[in-house]
Design a protein around this motif. Sequence first.
Motif, PDB file in Angstrom:
ATOM      1  N   ILE A  34     -12.422 -20.987  14.045  1.00 49.14           N
ATOM      2  CA  ILE A  34     -12.742 -22.093  15.108  1.00 49.14           C
ATOM      3  C   ILE A  34     -13.637 -23.022  14.484  1.00 49.14           C
ATOM      4  N   THR A  35     -13.631 -24.238  14.505  1.00 47.96           N
ATOM      5  CA  THR A  35     -14.070 -26.170  14.443  1.00 47.96           C
ATOM      6  C   THR A  35     -14.358 -26.128  14.956  1.00 47.96           C
ATOM      7  N   ASP A  84     -10.315 -27.191  25.498  1.00 46.85           N
ATOM      8  CA  ASP A  84     -10.563 -27.731  26.376  1.00 46.85           C
ATOM      9  C   ASP A  84     -11.920 -28.193  26.251  1.00 46.85           C
ATOM     10  N   HIS A  85     -12.511 -27.936  25.196  1.00 49.99           N
ATOM     11  CA  HIS A  85     -14.330 -28.564  24.843  1.00 49.99           C
ATOM     12  C   HIS A  85     -13.897 -28.876  23.954  1.00 49.99           C
ATOM     13  N   LYS A  86     -13.114 -29.198  23.492  1.00 45.77           N
ATOM     14  CA  LYS A  86     -13.020 -30.391  21.786  1.00 45.77           C
ATOM     15  C   LYS A  86     -13.736 -29.114  20.179  1.00 45.77           C
ATOM     16  N   ASN A 104     -19.116 -31.926  15.841  1.00 46.12           N
ATOM     17  CA  ASN A 104     -19.944 -31.929  14.872  1.00 46.12           C
ATOM     18  C   ASN A 104     -19.070 -31.497  13.372  1.00 46.12           C
ATOM     19  N   GLY A 105     -18.310 -30.893  13.326  1.00 39.44           N
ATOM     20  CA  GLY A 105     -17.161 -30.173  12.147  1.00 39.44           C
ATOM     21  C   GLY A 105     -17.872 -28.823  11.966  1.00 39.44           C
ATOM     22  N   ASP A 106     -18.942 -27.828  13.111  1.00 41.51           N
ATOM     23  CA  ASP A 106     -19.100 -26.812  12.280  1.00 41.51           C
ATOM     24  C   ASP A 106     -18.301 -25.739  12.161  1.00 41.51           C
ATOM     25  N   VAL A 107     -17.996 -25.228  11.362  1.00 39.83           N
ATOM     26  CA  VAL A 107     -16.832 -23.738  11.339  1.00 39.83           C
ATOM     27  C   VAL A 107     -17.343 -22.160  11.684  1.00 39.83           C
TER      28      VAL A 107
END
Length: 136
Positions: free
Chosen positions: A107-108, A87-89, A112-115
Amino acid sequence: MARGITVDSGAGDPVMPRRIVRGRGNKIRSSKASRAGVHYVSATSNRIKNEGETDLHFDTEDGKKLKWTFQIAEVNKVLASGSYLVDHKHRVVFEQDDETGEDISFITDKANGDVIKMRRDKNVWVIDAYIEEDAE
């Protein structure tokens, strides 16, 4: 954090025990849920009161510095809610490599694309999270 953050697909909210907040300079503030009298239900059907919320600053195994908001409740460990993350993108993927059988869950952060890597530990997915000790 000895046990890391458990990623729970059945948790409605991200929650953590008050004992982790103590002595770390974090402040517990009232939250919409605590003001509304929200209670959680444990696996043994006990009611657990929402006591507010705090921001948890932590580092991941690969050095990412993150800040997530957790509700405070007398739970046994820190739980990240899969539905809250979605729910929080965030994209939450539980996956195993078809050839090696190795767990490759992650989890991505879609903003910002952080994994963020997860690892499977006794059939539970965990984020290895580290909290700096207070400088005294």
